[in-house]
Motif scaffolding. Structure first.
Motif, PDB file in Angstrom:
ATOM      1  N   SER A 149     -54.734  64.392 -12.657  1.00  0.00           N
ATOM      2  CA  SER A 149     -55.018  65.628 -11.740  1.00  0.00           C
ATOM      3  C   SER A 149     -53.875  66.479 -12.038  1.00  0.00           C
ATOM      4  CB  SER A 149     -54.745  65.016 -10.402  1.00  0.00           C
ATOM      5  OG  SER A 149     -56.021  64.356 -10.043  1.00  0.00           O
ATOM      6  N   THR A 150     -52.503  65.971 -12.420  1.00  0.00           N
ATOM      7  CA  THR A 150     -51.467  66.924 -12.508  1.00  0.00           C
ATOM      8  C   THR A 150     -50.765  67.158 -13.795  1.00  0.00           C
ATOM      9  OG1 THR A 150     -50.039  65.517 -11.652  1.00  0.00           O
ATOM     10  CG2 THR A 150     -50.988  66.744  -9.919  1.00  0.00           C
ATOM     11  N   SER A 175     -61.610  78.848 -26.377  1.00  0.00           N
ATOM     12  CA  SER A 175     -61.077  78.115 -25.525  1.00  0.00           C
ATOM     13  C   SER A 175     -59.776  77.404 -26.293  1.00  0.00           C
ATOM     14  CB  SER A 175     -61.884  76.774 -25.140  1.00  0.00           C
ATOM     15  OG  SER A 175     -62.457  76.180 -26.462  1.00  0.00           O
ATOM     16  N   VAL A 210     -60.830  71.471 -21.510  1.00  0.00           N
ATOM     17  CA  VAL A 210     -59.578  71.032 -20.757  1.00  0.00           C
ATOM     18  C   VAL A 210     -58.977  72.184 -19.823  1.00  0.00           C
ATOM     19  CG1 VAL A 210     -59.010  69.073 -22.248  1.00  0.00           C
ATOM     20  CG2 VAL A 210     -58.102  71.462 -22.778  1.00  0.00           C
ATOM     21  N   ARG A 211     -57.917  71.960 -19.177  1.00  0.00           N
ATOM     22  CA  ARG A 211     -57.485  72.903 -18.156  1.00  0.00           C
ATOM     23  C   ARG A 211     -56.320  73.406 -19.194  1.00  0.00           C
ATOM     24  NH1 ARG A 211     -56.781  68.732 -13.703  1.00  0.00           N
ATOM     25  NH2 ARG A 211     -56.422  67.589 -15.651  1.00  0.00           N
ATOM     26  N   GLU A 270     -56.714  64.368 -20.496  1.00  0.00           N
ATOM     27  CA  GLU A 270     -56.403  65.637 -19.884  1.00  0.00           C
ATOM     28  C   GLU A 270     -57.317  66.103 -18.805  1.00  0.00           C
ATOM     29  OE1 GLU A 270     -54.829  64.475 -23.625  1.00  0.00           O
ATOM     30  OE2 GLU A 270     -56.868  64.376 -23.200  1.00  0.00           O
ATOM     31  N   ASN A 271     -58.426  65.197 -18.730  1.00  0.00           N
ATOM     32  CA  ASN A 271     -59.318  65.834 -17.524  1.00  0.00           C
ATOM     33  C   ASN A 271     -59.227  64.641 -16.552  1.00  0.00           C
ATOM     34  OD1 ASN A 271     -60.111  68.145 -18.751  1.00  0.00           O
ATOM     35  ND2 ASN A 271     -61.951  67.296 -20.141  1.00  0.00           N
ATOM     36  N   ASP A 290     -53.430  75.398 -18.619  1.00  0.00           N
ATOM     37  CA  ASP A 290     -52.139  75.251 -17.985  1.00  0.00           C
ATOM     38  C   ASP A 290     -51.648  73.973 -17.753  1.00  0.00           C
ATOM     39  OD1 ASP A 290     -52.115  77.995 -18.077  1.00  0.00           O
ATOM     40  OD2 ASP A 290     -53.020  78.173 -16.147  1.00  0.00           O
ATOM     41  N   VAL A 291     -52.542  72.827 -17.342  1.00  0.00           N
ATOM     42  CA  VAL A 291     -52.228  71.655 -17.042  1.00  0.00           C
ATOM     43  C   VAL A 291     -51.797  70.985 -18.189  1.00  0.00           C
ATOM     44  CG1 VAL A 291     -52.924  69.363 -16.116  1.00  0.00           C
ATOM     45  CG2 VAL A 291     -53.415  71.539 -14.928  1.00  0.00           C
TER      46      VAL A 291
END
Length: 323
Positions: A127-128, A192, A156-157, A123-124, A159-160
């Motif tokens: 990139s997309t 988070s 983790v991001r 997940e990290n 939204d991604v």
């Protein structure tokens, strides 16, 4: 946090309570089981840490009532955007695929778990969202797993990750579970994790929210702490998704000695199952199959290959189904 070898668990509830169960008091008691509540949670499964020696899954299926296993953990292969067991073992490792084949030949199935306590997350590393979805797709198709779980124990991001999970959930019709740590019994999930859940909800992605009721500060008895934590997480989930919060709740505990020193006993496991049945939750599991034996009774530190209790082999696996 936990030992490097620890991690866990996913499913979608097939039956709902006819009325919503509001989060209970600080010390919840299981609701009476009515004729409309199924005799067991929709899904139960032990977690399998593929990075340590564990019993052959075909043998476990032959000796216990379990027919689902959660395989953990899929990470970024050498920190690149490619799936690998524990970040190094190929996702098509013959030993792992042989275990999966034995389960499926007996009518069982497996869940694929990404993330965990240590290592570089896919997940990290990806990139997309499209790249991450591609890594998930590769792993699911290679293993034949019919469910995907993200055990999120590092940042983790949102939204991604939410976009990638939506792609996989939509294109492959794969149910998704988010497994997360509990800060304490009264606080439940961390901010988070709630941010990630809200991102998923905003995209219309239906998920099971699996609370790791382990390795957090004890308040009262350990059994009361775990039950209270489960009820707290159900309340948080209900604030994000309307309806019965228990219908998307999962519970995963650590069999035997936790990393914090507390003990989850076989009797505790049966109490958690009673709670799961009473509330018709989506999933009940434990970490981990390799620990489900009494080979290190009275061990004061958590081990990846034994529970630290005097117990029969597979006692926790059987307790998932009330055996």
């Amino acid at each position: 946090m936990v030992l490097p070898h620890r991690l866990w668990k996913v499913a979608v509830c097939a039956a709902l309570l006819t009325a919503c169960a509001a989060p209970g008091p600080a010390r919840p008691q299981p609701s009476p089981v009515s004729a409309e509540i199924p005799s067991a949670p929709t899904e139960t499964a032990p977690y399998v840490d593929v990075s340590v020696r564990h019993p052959p899954l075909g043998s476990v299926v032959a000796k216990t009532p379990t027919r689902r296993f959660v395989l953990a953990f899929m990470l970024a292969k050498h920190s690149a955007c490619a799936p690998a067991w524990a970040g190094s073992t190929p996702i098509d490792d013959p030993a792992v695929l042989g275990d999966i084949a034995a389960v499926r030949s007996a009518g069982g199935s497996v869940t694929l778990a990404s993330g965990g306590a240590t290592g570089t997350y896919l997940e990290n590393a990806c990139s997309t969202a499209a790249e991450l979805a591609g890594a998930y797709r590769q792993a699911l198709q290679t293993t034949g797993a019919d469910r995907l779980e993200l055990d999120v124990e590092t940042a983790v991001r949102p939204d991604v990750v939410a976009d990638a999970l939506r792609i996989v959930h939509t294109e492959l019709a794969v149910p998704v579970t988010i497994t997360a740590t509990v800060a304490d019994a009264g606080s439940g999930l961390e901010q988070s994790t709630l941010d990630l859940l809200r991102a998923l909800a905003s995209r219309g992605t239906d998920v099971v929210v699996n609370a790791m009721v382990m390795n957090f500060p004890e308040s009262g008895s350990w059994r009361e702490s775990m039950l209270t934590a489960a009820t707290t997480v159900a309340g948080q989930t209900g604030e994000i998704w309307p309806g019965n919060p228990y219908s998307r709740l999962g519970i995963t505990y650590m069999a035997g000695r936790n990393d914090t020193g507390v003990l989850t006993t076989v009797d505790d496991a049966h109490a958690l199952r009673d709670y799961a049945v009473a509330h018709a939750i989506a999933f009940l599991g434990f970490w981990s199959l390799a620990r489900d034996n009494g080979n290190c009774a009275d061990e004061v530190r958590a081990s990846p290959v034994c529970s630290g209790l005097a117990q029969e082999t597979y006692a926790f696996t059987r307790a998932l189904r009330g055996r």
